[in-house]
Write a protein that holds these residues in place. Structure first.
Motif: not given
Length: 310
Positions: A41-44, A61-66, A72-85
């Motif tokens: 799930t997406s979030g902070v 501000r400095r933060a991390t999340g997902v 269904g569009g550009t992204w495939p269903s098996n893309a998996g969650p990305y961590r961001w910073l």
């Protein structure tokens, strides 16, 4: 590669190297489940305050999340969650005010050239400018996580509303604003526990329904007795003879109740029929008034119980 004595090179396959998508799918094992078994799930990250507003300047501000891209569009269903910073503070100004109030949105947007052919692999802060007069924020792209919305008036300072949700590890307690937000979660599993902010209760899914497991505010209960002597004679056509009324004030311990409790009262009488009624008036956090109506002037004990719901 291995160089031989003759100068040739032997090339060996490297075992155990996983593609990026597979590594992200492994991350789904640790996150609150998303729309399917390989999604998070997406979030902070819980406990962070990733955004602020000063005048018309948005501070990321400095933060991390997902970010879990929507399939269904550009992204495939098996893309998996990305961590961001966001490793350091980034300031971005809102667009100038329009002739009508509009709603802008701040988010972190993902680029992965393996999927979107953008030539980049990065997650970065962005502000989407809304349509003046529409009354709604811009549509969130499938590869972004929303942080806040901004109401930008025709004149005066914009105001901010934080809308980011926390990233919760699988098995953790999920905070939700209301029943509507709870019911919007993915299909619950036995033992899934949420904290309802609207009711201050913890609820757990038992496989069939939601059970209330705990309350952060427990009920407060106080009880006692008070003696009332009816001395005021009352003539009432509804009765064959006159009867008597009396009152007595009851005080609660200072600070015991934070809101006015529900008070129930009843008379203690050995002979039925002599007490006409016992009532409560003026209940507050500090006390109430006990009222008695009786066919005689005999002092009567009233039992009462006060309950402030959690």
């Amino acid at each position: 590669m291995t160089y031989t004595g003759s100068g040739s090179v032997d090339i060996h396959a490297v075992e155990g190297v996983q593609p990026p998508a597979a590594l992200r799918q492994f991350d789904a094992l640790l996150l609150q489940p998303g729309s399917h078994s390989l999604a998070g799930t997406s979030g902070v990250r819980a406990g962070q305050n990733p955004i602020g507003l000063t005048g018309t300047t948005v501070e990321f501000r400095r933060a991390t999340g997902v970010i879990q891209p929507a399939a269904g569009g550009t992204w495939p269903s098996n893309a998996g969650p990305y961590r961001w910073l966001i490793p350091s503070v980034v300031n971005i100004s809102l667009a100038p005010a329009s002739a009508q109030t509009r709603i802008d949105m701040a988010a972190v947007e993902l680029s992965d050239t393996d999927v979107d052919l953008s030539g980049a692999r990065i997650a970065q802060p962005v502000i989407y400018t809304g349509t003046p007069g529409s009354g709604v924020p811009p549509t969130l792209p499938e590869d972004a996580v929303a942080l806040a919305t901004f109401s930008v008036p025709v004149a005066g300072a914009p105001t901010m509303t934080r809308i980011h949700k926390p990233v919760i590890a699988v098995g953790g307690i999920v905070p939700v604003a209301s029943q509507t937000e709870r019911d919007a979660l993915v299909t619950p599993w036995d033992g899934l526990t949420v904290y309802r902010k609207d009711t201050d209760v913890f609820e757990t899914w038992n496989g069939i329904a939601w059970d209330v497991m705990a309350r952060t505010k427990t009920a407060k209960v106080l009880s006692g007795t008070v003696a009332v002597t009816p001395v005021t004679s009352v003539s009432d056509p509804a009765f064959a003879a006159s009867y008597y009324r009396g009152t007595s004030a009851v005080s609660f311990p200072v600070g015991f109740f934070s809101t006015a409790p529900n008070v129930t009262i009843s008379a203690v009488a050995s002979v039925p029929g002599l007490v006409i009624e016992a009532t409560v008036t003026g209940a507050s956090t500090t006390g109430f008034t006990a009222n008695l109506a009786r066919s005689s002037t005999s002092a009567t004990t009233l039992s009462w119980i006060a309950v402030e719901n959690g």
